[in-house]
Scaffold this active site. Structure first.
Site, short mmCIF file in Angstrom:
data_model
loop_
_atom_site.label_atom_id
_atom_site.label_comp_id
_atom_site.label_asym_id
_atom_site.label_seq_id
_atom_site.Cartn_x
_atom_site.Cartn_y
_atom_site.Cartn_z
N ASP A 10 51.55 34.58 40.29
CA ASP A 10 51.46 36.01 40.07
C ASP A 10 50.09 36.26 39.43
O ASP A 10 49.47 35.33 38.92
CB ASP A 10 52.61 36.42 39.12
CG ASP A 10 52.50 37.86 38.68
OD1 ASP A 10 52.28 38.72 39.54
OD2 ASP A 10 52.62 38.11 37.46
N THR A 18 45.92 41.69 32.39
CA THR A 18 45.75 43.09 32.80
C THR A 18 46.94 43.93 32.36
O THR A 18 46.88 45.15 32.42
CB THR A 18 45.62 43.20 34.33
OG1 THR A 18 46.52 42.26 34.88
CG2 THR A 18 44.22 42.93 34.80
N LYS A 46 56.84 45.41 34.50
CA LYS A 46 56.10 44.22 34.89
C LYS A 46 56.58 43.69 36.25
O LYS A 46 57.79 43.54 36.46
CB LYS A 46 56.23 43.13 33.83
CG LYS A 46 55.46 43.48 32.57
CD LYS A 46 55.39 42.33 31.60
CE LYS A 46 54.59 42.72 30.37
NZ LYS A 46 54.70 41.72 29.31
N SER A 115 51.24 38.60 44.36
CA SER A 115 51.16 39.72 43.40
C SER A 115 51.60 41.03 44.04
O SER A 115 51.36 41.26 45.22
CB SER A 115 49.72 39.86 42.92
OG SER A 115 49.54 41.06 42.21
N ALA A 116 52.20 41.89 43.24
CA ALA A 116 52.59 43.21 43.71
C ALA A 116 51.42 44.18 43.68
O ALA A 116 51.50 45.29 44.21
CB ALA A 116 53.71 43.76 42.81
N GLU A 170 55.20 32.93 37.02
CA GLU A 170 55.51 34.36 36.86
C GLU A 170 55.74 34.74 35.40
O GLU A 170 56.33 33.97 34.65
CB GLU A 170 56.82 34.68 37.60
CG GLU A 170 56.67 35.35 38.92
CD GLU A 170 56.10 36.76 38.85
OE1 GLU A 170 56.01 37.32 37.76
OE2 GLU A 170 55.74 37.27 39.91
C1 BG6 Z 1 52.07 43.98 39.12
C2 BG6 Z 1 52.13 44.44 37.69
O1 BG6 Z 1 51.39 42.76 39.18
O2 BG6 Z 1 51.40 44.93 39.92
C3 BG6 Z 1 52.75 45.83 37.61
O3 BG6 Z 1 52.91 43.54 36.92
C4 BG6 Z 1 51.98 46.78 38.52
O4 BG6 Z 1 52.72 46.26 36.28
C5 BG6 Z 1 51.98 46.22 39.93
O5 BG6 Z 1 52.60 48.06 38.51
C6 BG6 Z 1 51.22 47.11 40.91
O6 BG6 Z 1 49.86 47.11 40.56
P1 BG6 Z 1 48.76 48.05 41.13
O7 BG6 Z 1 47.48 47.39 40.65
O8 BG6 Z 1 48.88 48.03 42.62
O9 BG6 Z 1 48.98 49.41 40.59
MG MG Z 2 52.93 39.67 36.23
#
Ligand code: BG6
Ligand code: MG
Length: 223
Positions: A10, A18, A46, A115-116, A170
């Site tokens: 992650d 961040t 998160k 990662s999301a 993670e």
């Molecule tokens: C995840 C974070 O990695 O990404 C979340 O843990 C965040 O807090 C998500 O909302 C989406 O991130 P971004 O940068 O696309 O707004």
């Molecule tokens: Mg994370």
């Protein structure tokens, strides 16, 4: 016994801190709407996508806004977040991460991102760590967010390895659930009382090594 072939990481809260910038920007959005966002409530955000995080925050504040305003406020939040991220340098990589990635490279273990975040590439470039990654799965590629297993399944598929050969790192409850749903070994980075579903929880990478990982990975009980 499956061999360890790949590690999937992650980003936010694992490679780089961040999470504090996400929190500042989300809290500002909540404040703009007339309520506050506690550190405790922030934990729910998160690992969760941007728009899902917004829905959670609106629910917490008991506020309803139109779909159009949601998009507009999420865009403002992201602009503020990216502004905060500009102050980051390679020194903001979390302690021990680079040394651990070097160890993996030396052992020819593949490295993937799961990662999301839609900002993942920008962040990896900013801290100058992008070149370590053999593949990147981020918020721009996935259609189902964590805790769905898709993000880590895609990573394993990209790398040509099976789930049983992967370890996921993670810091989020939703992320550990995603790794377990993908049938992967999950290492939690953080508090064992929060990351209860992880196979192993460590505070960070500082006192961690590939030898320690392999010991736990190889001695795990396979169902
Ligand atoms: C995840 C974070 O990695 O990404 C979340 O843990 C965040 O807090 C998500 O909302 C989406 O991130 P971004 O940068 O696309 O707004
Ligand atoms: Mg994370």
């Amino acid at each position: 016994m499956p061999e360890l072939k790949a590690c999937l990481f992650d980003l936010d809260g694992v490679i780089v801190d961040t999470a504090r910038f996400h929190y500042i920007a989300w809290r500002q959005l909540a404040n703009d709407l007339g309520f506050d966002l506690s550190v405790h409530d922030n934990e729910q955000l998160k690992g969760v996508s941007r728009m899902e995080s917004l829905e959670i925050i609106l629910k917490l504040g008991g506020v309803q806004i139109s779909e159009e305003e949601k998009l507009q406020r999420a865009a403002v939040k992201n602009a503020r977040y990216l502004e905060l991220c500009k102050q980051m340098t390679p020194a903001d990589t979390l302690p021990g991460v680079r040394a651990f990635l070097d160890e993996l490279k030396r052992a020819s273990i593949l490295i993937g991102l799961g990662s999301a975040s839609k900002n993942a590439r920008i962040i990896l470039e900013r801290i100058d760590i992008l070149s370590y990654f053999d593949t990147q799965v981020d918020g721009n590629r996935i259609t189902k967010g964590k805790p769905d297993p898709q993000v880590f399944e895609m990573g394993a598929a990209d790398l040509g390895v099976s789930a049983s050969q992967c370890v996921v790192f993670e810091d989020a409850v939703a992320g550990i659930q995603s790794a377990k749903a993908a049938k992967m070994f999950a290492v939690g980075i953080g508090d064992p009382q929060i990351l209860v579903e992880a196979d192993l929880v460590v505070p960070g990478f500082s006192d961690f090594s590939l030898t320690r990982l392999k010991e736990t990975f190889e001695n795990r009980n396979i169902e």
